[in-house]
Write an enzyme that holds these catalytic residues in place. Structure first.
Site, mmCIF file in Angstrom:
data_model
loop_
_atom_site.group_PDB
_atom_site.id
_atom_site.type_symbol
_atom_site.label_atom_id
_atom_site.label_comp_id
_atom_site.label_asym_id
_atom_site.label_seq_id
_atom_site.Cartn_x
_atom_site.Cartn_y
_atom_site.Cartn_z
ATOM 1 C CE1 TYR A 109 63.929 23.851 14.852
ATOM 2 C CE2 TYR A 109 63.067 26.002 15.459
ATOM 3 C CZ TYR A 109 63.696 24.821 15.809
ATOM 4 O OH TYR A 109 64.076 24.606 17.112
ATOM 5 C CD GLN A 120 68.698 19.041 18.433
ATOM 6 O OE1 GLN A 120 69.640 19.781 18.188
ATOM 7 N NE2 GLN A 120 67.985 19.146 19.545
ATOM 8 C CD GLN A 166 59.864 41.700 18.089
ATOM 9 O OE1 GLN A 166 60.271 40.743 17.434
ATOM 10 N NE2 GLN A 166 58.612 41.732 18.562
ATOM 11 C CG HIS A 170 60.808 37.115 20.477
ATOM 12 N ND1 HIS A 170 59.859 36.143 20.308
ATOM 13 C CD2 HIS A 170 60.297 38.225 19.884
ATOM 14 C CE1 HIS A 170 58.820 36.643 19.648
ATOM 15 N NE2 HIS A 170 59.058 37.907 19.383
ATOM 16 C CD GLU A 197 62.715 39.742 12.787
ATOM 17 O OE1 GLU A 197 63.239 39.995 13.893
ATOM 18 O OE2 GLU A 197 61.932 38.791 12.603
ATOM 19 C CD GLU A 211 81.277 30.688 -24.613
ATOM 20 O OE1 GLU A 211 80.861 29.508 -24.567
ATOM 21 O OE2 GLU A 211 80.717 31.614 -24.010
HETATM 22 N N1 LIG Z 1 63.362 36.232 12.593
HETATM 23 C C1 LIG Z 1 62.151 35.731 12.709
HETATM 24 O O1 LIG Z 1 61.391 35.759 11.752
HETATM 25 C C2 LIG Z 1 61.696 35.119 14.026
HETATM 26 C C3 LIG Z 1 60.347 34.751 14.226
HETATM 27 C C4 LIG Z 1 59.977 34.142 15.438
HETATM 28 C C5 LIG Z 1 60.949 33.904 16.409
HETATM 29 N N2 LIG Z 1 62.237 34.273 16.159
HETATM 30 C C6 LIG Z 1 63.313 33.949 17.082
HETATM 31 O O2 LIG Z 1 63.315 32.551 17.219
HETATM 32 C C7 LIG Z 1 64.006 32.243 18.403
HETATM 33 C C8 LIG Z 1 63.282 31.182 19.182
HETATM 34 O O3 LIG Z 1 64.219 30.694 20.095
HETATM 35 P P1 LIG Z 1 63.868 29.621 21.173
HETATM 36 O O4 LIG Z 1 65.138 29.347 21.909
HETATM 37 O O5 LIG Z 1 62.685 30.064 21.939
HETATM 38 O O6 LIG Z 1 63.418 28.324 20.356
HETATM 39 P P2 LIG Z 1 64.152 27.470 19.220
HETATM 40 O O7 LIG Z 1 63.199 26.384 18.879
HETATM 41 O O8 LIG Z 1 64.669 28.316 18.136
HETATM 42 O O9 LIG Z 1 65.405 26.837 19.956
HETATM 43 C C9 LIG Z 1 65.251 25.817 20.931
HETATM 44 C C10 LIG Z 1 66.237 24.709 20.611
HETATM 45 O O10 LIG Z 1 67.565 25.232 20.638
HETATM 46 C C11 LIG Z 1 68.458 24.204 20.969
HETATM 47 N N3 LIG Z 1 69.396 24.677 21.987
HETATM 48 C C12 LIG Z 1 69.139 25.496 23.032
HETATM 49 N N4 LIG Z 1 70.261 25.651 23.776
HETATM 50 C C13 LIG Z 1 71.223 24.892 23.173
HETATM 51 C C14 LIG Z 1 72.592 24.640 23.451
HETATM 52 N N5 LIG Z 1 73.200 25.191 24.493
HETATM 53 N N6 LIG Z 1 73.262 23.833 22.603
HETATM 54 C C15 LIG Z 1 72.672 23.289 21.519
HETATM 55 N N7 LIG Z 1 71.376 23.490 21.212
HETATM 56 C C16 LIG Z 1 70.670 24.277 22.035
HETATM 57 C C17 LIG Z 1 67.660 23.053 21.522
HETATM 58 O O11 LIG Z 1 67.718 21.988 20.631
HETATM 59 C C18 LIG Z 1 66.238 23.588 21.615
HETATM 60 O O12 LIG Z 1 65.302 22.607 21.215
HETATM 61 C C19 LIG Z 1 64.186 33.532 19.175
HETATM 62 O O13 LIG Z 1 65.514 33.959 18.997
HETATM 63 C C20 LIG Z 1 63.223 34.469 18.480
HETATM 64 O O14 LIG Z 1 63.661 35.797 18.603
HETATM 65 C C21 LIG Z 1 62.618 34.849 14.992
HETATM 66 N N1 LIG Z 2 58.657 38.823 16.477
HETATM 67 C C1 LIG Z 2 58.846 37.480 15.965
HETATM 68 C C2 LIG Z 2 59.686 37.595 14.709
HETATM 69 O O1 LIG Z 2 60.923 38.122 14.980
HETATM 70 C C3 LIG Z 2 57.578 36.767 15.647
HETATM 71 C C4 LIG Z 2 56.675 36.500 16.813
HETATM 72 C C5 LIG Z 2 55.882 35.437 17.028
HETATM 73 N N2 LIG Z 2 55.246 35.623 18.170
HETATM 74 C C6 LIG Z 2 55.559 36.771 18.653
HETATM 75 N N3 LIG Z 2 56.468 37.322 17.836
HETATM 76 ZN ZN LIG Z 3 57.613 39.003 18.331
#
Ligand SMILES: NC(=O)c1ccc[n+]([C@@H]2O[C@H](COP(=O)([O-])OP(=O)(O)OC[C@H]3O[C@@H](n4cnc5c(N)ncnc54)[C@H](O)[C@@H]3O)[C@@H](O)[C@H]2O)c1
Ligand SMILES: N[C@H](CO)Cc1c[nH]c[nH+]1
Ligand SMILES: [Zn+2]
Length: 442
Positions: free
Chosen positions: A136, A197, A265, A268, A333, A421
């Site tokens: 993903y 989905q 962070q 994001h 994290e 057993e």
């Molecule tokens: N922990 C990690 O290692 C890491 C690394 C990179 C990014 N992140 C996180 O990933 C996330 C990326 O989020 P994003 O939103 O930019 O992209 P995403 O791809 O995670 O989510 C987008 C999708 O969310 C769904 N969505 C949005 N609103 C919705 C709703 N109301 N109902 C149902 N589905 C819905 C849609 O299908 C959309 O395609 C951020 O929270 C970021 O902090 C975490």
């Molecule tokens: N900080 C995110 C992980 O939580 C990863 C990322 C990608 N691009 C920028 N930041």
């Molecule tokens: Zn980042």
């Protein structure tokens, strides 16, 4: 949780501190019942209606007016085209980051192992890469070519048979860097779907999307909640939800640096969490002033503001020892140890996805190109989860190869335990192999 105009202040000396902190960190503060129910409905619908449901959800959540699933599949040639559309500087940066990520992850590869006992019995583990992995790559509020590399390179190093990537393209906007990164990392198939989905499609398969053995990668709260629900049907790596940063600072780093590290962070996602812990109350005031001054200069001020004021905090502690206790309680994290001698504190850190040592190591370097993986456990799951790695794409089978003498000896022990057993078939199965036939007839 309500959003105020300034970042929340907590003091570890407050008798109610533990309760306030627990509330600030709770998973429920981002994934409430409505998110959960929506995700369950989406998974059920994708299981029942396959591609048709994917097309409908993509129209609804990504604002993409596609007529059929065929429009959501990108052939390998499209990835190769993307490589020609990015600038030479972008290609160089992607390749440099990919090389560093690959060389770090190659050190994680586990090999099969075995040893031979005196009687000739061989025991060991056979390590096998997954047949098919689903990656993903998030794409809702930002595009993440770096996440393509972080997901795909360890899978390739592990030797996964087929690497399938999903990435949403809101309003049909395709990010060329994301596709170029997929090409560089050797991704086999790409579907432009996202959210719960996409996770459901990978877990159960549809007419077009192949069912995978494991779904890995980060995403927003819909993605993280969906991964929780499909676990068991498929493997998952971890809960890698909205980003988090915890900075522990002794008060001697430039407050603007720390404010920007928190923003990095927060930008994001509104659900992201940025927290600063320090024993220096005046320093906390300085960082609060930096936050207020720098906020209007930020391109993503709206997201940052909601995140910082809704889920962020400045926490005053008595001393560095208490700062580390709070860090272990939060199990963030990302943990930045912005202190004079980070190595002195490292042995006491027990829970963190990644630890950034010293004032110069900004968390952002780890996000892109330091080498370690940026897919990391969130929501306190660093207590029991690790960064995404080659090991997530490998599984192990035990190997037991008894010699005649080994089977005879082990049979005696197994017989006693099996009869204890009351599992007589087990006992007799082991006893058949006892060479001196002492146990025969029982
Ligand atoms: N922990 C990690 O290692 C890491 C690394 C990179 C990014 N992140 C996180 O990933 C996330 C990326 O989020 P994003 O939103 O930019 O992209 P995403 O791809 O995670 O989510 C987008 C999708 O969310 C769904 N969505 C949005 N609103 C919705 C709703 N109301 N109902 C149902 N589905 C819905 C849609 O299908 C959309 O395609 C951020 O929270 C970021 O902090 C975490
Ligand atoms: N900080 C995110 C992980 O939580 C990863 C990322 C990608 N691009 C920028 N930041
Ligand atoms: Zn980042």
């Amino acid at each position: 949780m309500t959003t105020s105009n300034t970042i929340r202040r907590l003091n570890a000396a407050d008798p109610d501190f533990a309760r306030h902190l627990a509330h600030l960190l709770s998973w429920e503060s981002v994934s409430d019942d409505s998110v959960n129910q929506r995700v369950l409905d989406i998974i059920k619908n994708v299981r029942e209606r396959g591609d048709a449901a994917l097309v409908e959800y993509t129209q609804r959540f990504d604002g993409l007016q596609v007529a059929s699933m065929a429009e959501l599949i990108l052939p390998r040639e499209r990835l190769e085209l993307a490589l020609t559309r990015i600038t030479p500087a972008q290609r160089q940066a992607l390749e440099k980051a990919a090389d560093r990520v690959r060389s770090y992850h190659e050190r994680q590869k586990q090999d099969s192992w075995s040893y031979t006992e005196a009687d000739g019995t061989v025991l060991g583990q056979k390590v096998t890469p997954l047949d098919r992995a689903g990656l993903y790559v998030p794409g809702g509020k930002a595009s993440y070519p770096s996440s393509v590399l972080m997901n795909a390179i360890p899978a390739k190093v592990a030797g996964v048979g087929e690497v399938v990537m999903v990435v949403p393209t809101p309003r049909g906007e395709i990010n060329e860097l994301v596709l170029a990164a997929a090409c560089i990392a050797g991704v086999d198939r790409v579907f432009t779907i996202g959210g719960a989905q996409a996770v459901a499609a990978l877990a159960y398969g549809t007419e077009s999307v192949p069912q995978v053995d494991k779904v890995v990668g980060p995403g927003n709260i819909y993605v993280a909640t969906a991964k929780r629900h499909v676990f068991g049907q498929v493997g998952i790596d971890m809960i890698a939800g909205p980003s988090e940063i915890l900075v522990v600072c002794d008060g001697q780093t430039d407050p603007d640096w720390i404010a920007m590290d928190l923003f990095s962070q927060a930008e994001h996602d509104e659900d992201a969490q940025a927290i600063l812990v320090s024993p220096d109350a005046e320093f906390l005031d300085k960082v609060a002033a930096s936050i207020a001054r720098l906020m209007p200069t930020m391109e993503r001020a709206e997201i940052i503001n909601t995140s910082i004021n809704g889920r962020g905090a400045l926490i005053k502690v008595a001393d560095m020892t208490q700062a580390i206790e709070v860090a272990n309680r939060i199990a963030p994290e990302h943990l930045e140890l912005s202190v004079a001698d980070p190595e002195a504190w490292l042995p006491q850190i027990r829970h963190a996805g990644a630890i950034f040592m010293g004032r110069h190591t900004s968390e952002a370097l780890g996000d892109y190109c330091a080498g370690p993986n940026h897919v990391l456990p969130t929501s306190g799951t660093a207590r029991f989860s690790s960064p995404l790695g080659v090991y997530d794409f490998q599984k192990r089978s035990s190997i037991i190869f008894c010699s005649e003498q080994g089977a005879s000896e082990l049979g005696k022990t197994a017989s006693v335990l099996a009869r204890g057993e009351s599992l007589t078939a087990h006992a007799r199965s082991a006893e058949y192999r006892i060479v001196d036939n002492e146990q025969e007839g029982k």
